[in-house]
Design an enzyme around this catalytic site. Structure first.
Site, mmCIF file in Angstrom:
data_model
loop_
_atom_site.group_PDB
_atom_site.id
_atom_site.type_symbol
_atom_site.label_atom_id
_atom_site.label_comp_id
_atom_site.label_asym_id
_atom_site.label_seq_id
_atom_site.Cartn_x
_atom_site.Cartn_y
_atom_site.Cartn_z
ATOM 1 N N ARG A 232 0.874 -1.185 0.000
ATOM 2 C CA ARG A 232 0.000 0.000 0.000
ATOM 3 C C ARG A 232 0.903 1.224 0.000
ATOM 4 O O ARG A 232 1.678 1.422 0.936
ATOM 5 C CB ARG A 232 -0.915 0.002 1.233
ATOM 6 C CG ARG A 232 -1.594 1.352 1.446
ATOM 7 C CD ARG A 232 -2.678 1.314 2.485
ATOM 8 N NE ARG A 232 -3.842 0.590 2.000
ATOM 9 C CZ ARG A 232 -5.033 0.644 2.570
ATOM 10 N NH1 ARG A 232 -5.228 1.395 3.638
ATOM 11 N NH2 ARG A 232 -6.048 -0.040 2.071
ATOM 12 N N HIS B 155 -7.485 0.582 -6.240
ATOM 13 C CA HIS B 155 -7.654 -0.282 -5.056
ATOM 14 C C HIS B 155 -8.327 -1.588 -5.524
ATOM 15 O O HIS B 155 -9.499 -1.829 -5.235
ATOM 16 C CB HIS B 155 -8.504 0.449 -4.011
ATOM 17 C CG HIS B 155 -8.430 -0.132 -2.634
ATOM 18 N ND1 HIS B 155 -7.681 -1.256 -2.325
ATOM 19 C CD2 HIS B 155 -9.029 0.254 -1.466
ATOM 20 C CE1 HIS B 155 -7.816 -1.523 -1.039
ATOM 21 N NE2 HIS B 155 -8.622 -0.630 -0.496
ATOM 22 N N GLN C 261 -10.220 -4.126 -3.142
ATOM 23 C CA GLN C 261 -11.492 -3.584 -2.649
ATOM 24 C C GLN C 261 -12.621 -3.795 -3.650
ATOM 25 O O GLN C 261 -13.708 -4.247 -3.295
ATOM 26 C CB GLN C 261 -11.331 -2.086 -2.362
ATOM 27 C CG GLN C 261 -12.592 -1.438 -1.849
ATOM 28 C CD GLN C 261 -12.962 -1.931 -0.467
ATOM 29 O OE1 GLN C 261 -12.141 -1.873 0.452
ATOM 30 N NE2 GLN C 261 -14.175 -2.440 -0.279
ATOM 31 N N ASP D 107 -17.504 7.047 -1.369
ATOM 32 C CA ASP D 107 -16.241 6.937 -0.633
ATOM 33 C C ASP D 107 -15.932 8.310 -0.029
ATOM 34 O O ASP D 107 -16.567 9.312 -0.388
ATOM 35 C CB ASP D 107 -15.114 6.478 -1.591
ATOM 36 C CG ASP D 107 -13.790 6.234 -0.865
ATOM 37 O OD1 ASP D 107 -13.815 6.020 0.362
ATOM 38 O OD2 ASP D 107 -12.730 6.276 -1.525
ATOM 39 N N CYS E 33 -16.280 1.502 0.848
ATOM 40 C CA CYS E 33 -15.102 0.690 1.189
ATOM 41 C C CYS E 33 -14.701 0.837 2.647
ATOM 42 O O CYS E 33 -14.027 -0.028 3.189
ATOM 43 C CB CYS E 33 -13.941 1.052 0.271
ATOM 44 S SG CYS E 33 -13.372 2.753 0.466
HETATM 45 N N1 NVA Z 1 -10.136 6.660 -1.260
HETATM 46 C C1 NVA Z 1 -9.722 6.215 0.048
HETATM 47 C C2 NVA Z 1 -9.926 4.738 0.196
HETATM 48 C C3 NVA Z 1 -9.620 4.185 1.555
HETATM 49 C C4 NVA Z 1 -9.733 2.715 1.646
HETATM 50 C C5 NVA Z 1 -8.277 6.588 0.286
HETATM 51 O O1 NVA Z 1 -7.461 6.422 -0.631
HETATM 52 O O2 NVA Z 1 -7.957 7.058 1.373
HETATM 53 N N1 CP Z 2 -11.191 -0.224 2.679
HETATM 54 C C1 CP Z 2 -9.906 -0.269 3.094
HETATM 55 O O1 CP Z 2 -8.971 -0.528 2.329
HETATM 56 O O2 CP Z 2 -9.770 -0.043 4.413
HETATM 57 P P1 CP Z 2 -8.399 0.198 5.199
HETATM 58 O O3 CP Z 2 -7.857 1.531 4.762
HETATM 59 O O4 CP Z 2 -8.810 0.168 6.643
HETATM 60 O O5 CP Z 2 -7.447 -0.911 4.852
#
Ligand code: NVA
Ligand code: CP
Length: 310
Positions: free
Chosen positions: A103, A130, A133, A222, A262
């Site tokens: 990540r 992602h 997800q 989201d 998500c």
């Molecule tokens: N769009 C969000 C998704 C979190 C799982 C982010 O990138 O923070």
């Molecule tokens: N949805 C998701 O990826 O959650 P986290 O950021 O908690 O891993």
């Protein structure tokens, strides 16, 4: 299937079907407490440059349940944080590990890692995509609606990593996708353009959530402020006014609509409590399905690799 899971664009329709079929089997086995250890003796490294609740826990638990082991590696606690190159890190870690989940911010970093790693690499979220997800989201749609085929899927909010990944999914699978995003907060133009050129299904970008939600079978939203954008909080909250998924908006969707998010959710911003906790919400099944879908991915990429990947 390819060696890595970096995005959904690289998956074939057959890959999606195989993942969903294996997910259903593994979920059933889990629910009936059947032990299954195809990854015995294998280790997954999990490199995180951003925070996580679901991704970290579901991958770690998934590896344990499959008989393997997971290693949590905070980016800044490794030599990556002191400037060791991604390529060298990938080459070294491939000597110890059987798979890596990453990540981070740049999609290019995950791709560079994968190019230099000899073991499978899984994208656990970048600013662009992602994939794990959206595979869990699609599996949730199949569970609730029987199929994604022919369904009308509507995404409301920020044109972020979640929106971009849904666009690639719509390009490969037979459902129509409408995205409603404010001007200036639209999905990645290259991802959208490629999908609109190549897809047989309809992929529409509009700026009016009321128009987008009409007759929707699936409504997705989201956060308006993704990880790394915290400094832009005030201006973003202002820009997304009118894009909240609330009960009034849902009245225009199909009566059987399901709502996905998500998580983490910012209740009262992109989604109301009433919707999150209401009868249309599938968000906690969706979160659970991260575990099952990722177990299928780990098995397909890491267990008896040659046989399963074909
Ligand atoms: N769009 C969000 C998704 C979190 C799982 C982010 O990138 O923070
Ligand atoms: N949805 C998701 O990826 O959650 P986290 O950021 O908690 O891993």
């Amino acid at each position: 299937m390819q060696k890595d899971l970096l995005n959904l664009y690289d998956l074939t329709k057959k890959d999606f079907d195989r993942i969903f079929k294996r997910t259903a089997t593994l979920k059933r086995m889990h629910q009936s407490h059947r032990h299954y250890h195809p990854l015995r003796g294998k280790t997954l490294g999990m490199i995180f440059e951003k925070p996580s609740t679901r991704t970290r826990v579901s991958f770690e638990v998934g590896m344990f349940q499959l008989g393997g082991h997971a290693l949590y590696l905070r980016w800044t606690d490794t030599q990556l944080g002191r400037g060791e190159s991604i390529a060298d890190t990938a080459r070294v870690l491939s000597r110890y590990l059987d798979g890596v989940m990453i990540r981070t911010f740049q999609q290019a970093a995950v791709e560079e890692f994968a190019q230099n790693a000899s073991v499978p690499v899984i994208n656990g979220l970048t600013d662009l995509y992602h994939p794990c997800q959206i595979l869990a989201d699609l599996f949730t749609v199949i569970e609730r609606h029987g199929t994604y085929k022919g369904r009308k899927v509507t995404y409301i909010g920020d044109g972020n990593n979640i929106a971009n990944t849904w666009i690639d999914a719509a390009l490969r699978l037979e459902f129509d996708l409408t995205l409603a995003c404010p001007h200036g907060y639209t999905p990645d133009p290259d991802v959208l353009h490629r999908a609109q050129q190549e897809a047989s299904s309809q992929i529409l970008l509009v700026h009016d959530p009321w128009e987008a939600v009409r007759g929707a079978d699936v409504v997705i939203t989201d956060t308006w402020v993704s990880m790394g954008q915290e400094k832009l909080y005030r201006e973003r909250i202002k820009a997304f006014k009118g894009f909240q998924v609330n009960q009034q908006l849902l009245h225009f969707a199909d009566p059987q609509v399901i709502v996905l998010h998500c998580l983490p959710a910012h209740r009262g911003e992109e989604i109301t409590d009433e919707v999150m906790d209401g009868p249309h919400s599938a968000v906690f099944d969706e979160a659970e399905n991260r575990l099952h879908v990722q177990k299928a991915i780990l098995e397909l990429l890491m267990a008896d690799a040659q046989r399963l990947r074909k």
